[in-house]
Motif scaffolding. Sequence first.
Motif, PDB file in Angstrom:
ATOM      1  N   ILE A 366      36.048  38.948  39.923  1.00 42.18           N
ATOM      2  CA  ILE A 366      35.531  37.900  40.823  1.00 42.18           C
ATOM      3  C   ILE A 366      36.677  37.007  41.286  1.00 42.18           C
ATOM      4  O   ILE A 366      36.835  36.723  42.486  1.00 42.18           O
ATOM      5  N   ASP A 367      37.539  36.576  40.326  1.00 41.56           N
ATOM      6  CA  ASP A 367      38.647  35.667  40.646  1.00 41.56           C
ATOM      7  C   ASP A 367      39.740  36.359  41.453  1.00 41.56           C
ATOM      8  O   ASP A 367      40.268  35.786  42.412  1.00 41.56           O
ATOM      9  N   ALA A 368      40.089  37.594  41.061  1.00 42.59           N
ATOM     10  CA  ALA A 368      41.229  38.266  41.690  1.00 42.59           C
ATOM     11  C   ALA A 368      40.892  38.837  43.064  1.00 42.59           C
ATOM     12  O   ALA A 368      41.709  38.792  43.980  1.00 42.59           O
ATOM     13  N   LEU A 369      39.675  39.373  43.234  1.00 41.92           N
ATOM     14  CA  LEU A 369      39.333  40.084  44.475  1.00 41.92           C
ATOM     15  C   LEU A 369      38.372  39.295  45.373  1.00 41.92           C
ATOM     16  O   LEU A 369      38.036  39.753  46.471  1.00 41.92           O
ATOM     17  N   ASP A 370      37.916  38.111  44.879  1.00 42.63           N
ATOM     18  CA  ASP A 370      36.986  37.281  45.644  1.00 42.63           C
ATOM     19  C   ASP A 370      35.737  38.076  46.042  1.00 42.63           C
ATOM     20  O   ASP A 370      35.372  38.141  47.220  1.00 42.63           O
ATOM     21  N   VAL A 371      35.108  38.720  45.037  1.00 36.90           N
ATOM     22  CA  VAL A 371      33.876  39.491  45.288  1.00 36.90           C
ATOM     23  C   VAL A 371      32.730  38.822  44.535  1.00 36.90           C
ATOM     24  O   VAL A 371      32.951  37.963  43.676  1.00 36.90           O
ATOM     25  N   ASP A 372      31.491  39.226  44.868  1.00 39.78           N
ATOM     26  CA  ASP A 372      30.362  38.605  44.174  1.00 39.78           C
ATOM     27  C   ASP A 372      30.175  39.238  42.792  1.00 39.78           C
ATOM     28  O   ASP A 372      30.782  40.254  42.466  1.00 39.78           O
TER      29      ASP A 372
END
Length: 512
Positions: A366-372
Amino acid sequence: METVTSFNRLELLQAADAAAREKAIERDVVLMAMEDAIQKAARSRYGLENDIHAEIDRKTGEIRLERHLQVVEKVENDATDIGLAEAQRRNPDAQIGDVIAEPLPPIDFGRIAAQTAKQVIVQKVREAERERQYNEYKDRIGEIINGQVKRVEYGNVTVDLGRAEAIIRRDELLPRETFRQGDRVRAYIYDVRREPRGPQIFLSRSHPQFMAKLFAQEVPEVYDGIIEIRAVARDPGSRAKIAVLSNDNSIDPVGACVGMRGSRVQAVVNELQGEKIDIIKWSPDPATFIVNALAPAEVAKVVLDEEANSVEVVVPTDQLSLAIGRRGQNVRLASQLTGYDIDILTEEEESERRQKEFRERSQLFIDALDVDETLAQLLVTEGFTKVEELAYLPVEELAEIEGFDGDIANELHERAVEYVDRVNAEMEEKRKALGVTDEVAAMDGLTPAMLVALGEKGVKTLDDLADLAGDELQEIVGEGLSNEDANAIIMAARQHWFGDEQDGGQEGGAEA
């Protein structure tokens, strides 16, 4: 007079025979000791500077004394040298370097000379006896031997083996085991050493192999090699585990060692003062062997890490105390038996830890790839643990995951690559700030994160890296580097040392 001399000669041979029989050594060794003693007494009588030799006739017992003189050109010492002319008068064939034997009259032993001779004989016979004991018992290491307790001093038991003495040190006895003088004792020979005071034979009753040898005595199949004892772990006097394997499919190794109604194992238990013995089946598969070794506890799951030589064992909650055993005895013995470090968890603990790891890994994506959260959890479910794994995986394989299409796969891959590049750039700056040289950075197998870890530990130059051992390098950089790779990196770092030596050698050669 002749009769008396014959009697003395006969008496000499009889004394030699008696000493040889009593000490269980060769008759010739005793006679050689007597020759040495007579020789010493004769040198005292005729002068210590003389080279005197004594010989006892092995059949008649007659004693012959001779003084040896070396044939030389120029006589420097009358006691040991003889001129060539004088020697040729005695023996026409004498040449320089030869030895002339000059007979001496027999000596009458005085009281002091006789006492000295006796001491020499006793000493030589004792040395021969010690040598015989050492040679006899050094090849018996690994055997069980029976003896009688001779004395007990400070808890150490001295055992009379008949032709030698042995010792069972206090720490090699079973706990709470006591012996008195005259008791019969059975023990395992684990070491025989040459020492100035004579050969020392060390026995043990707590050695793991003592149990293995007792089973070989009680179980004919073990003695014949049909059943192998592959491993033994003991908590002496309390509990033990023994792993057995049958080379014949028709024979059950555990049943054979237990015996009819437990008769065979009971005989071993009685000898070991009631030590409880778990007999388990050995398996070439480490996981199966570990499950067997933890018996009587039931195991739900085994997670093996062969590289770290450790294993996580998951057991039902009601089996935890049984698996660990009283004061950790069961798991400790299982660990000794298998050679693996065993960590025991309950199913609840393992479930909690799995959920925690799942949450942490999901948060990482979530933090590294900005995904849900849903997408991050899907990646974790598919077995991804690091962003780097996504960056290095071909997009086509990523697109094959159920729920992903080509666009999502491309976008995830691009974001993963950007993240890895950004982290590597940060690490590169940090590496330079720490002073880790470009030569170290150019080494194959070291990632930017590893270089930063090295810099933080003061490993900054090729020489610093070359000074490390493989396990030290692994410890500094953490996971991600095998022992083989660590050793290869260090050997590569050391190449410049050998290069300098070769260059120096070539330059030296050119100057010469």
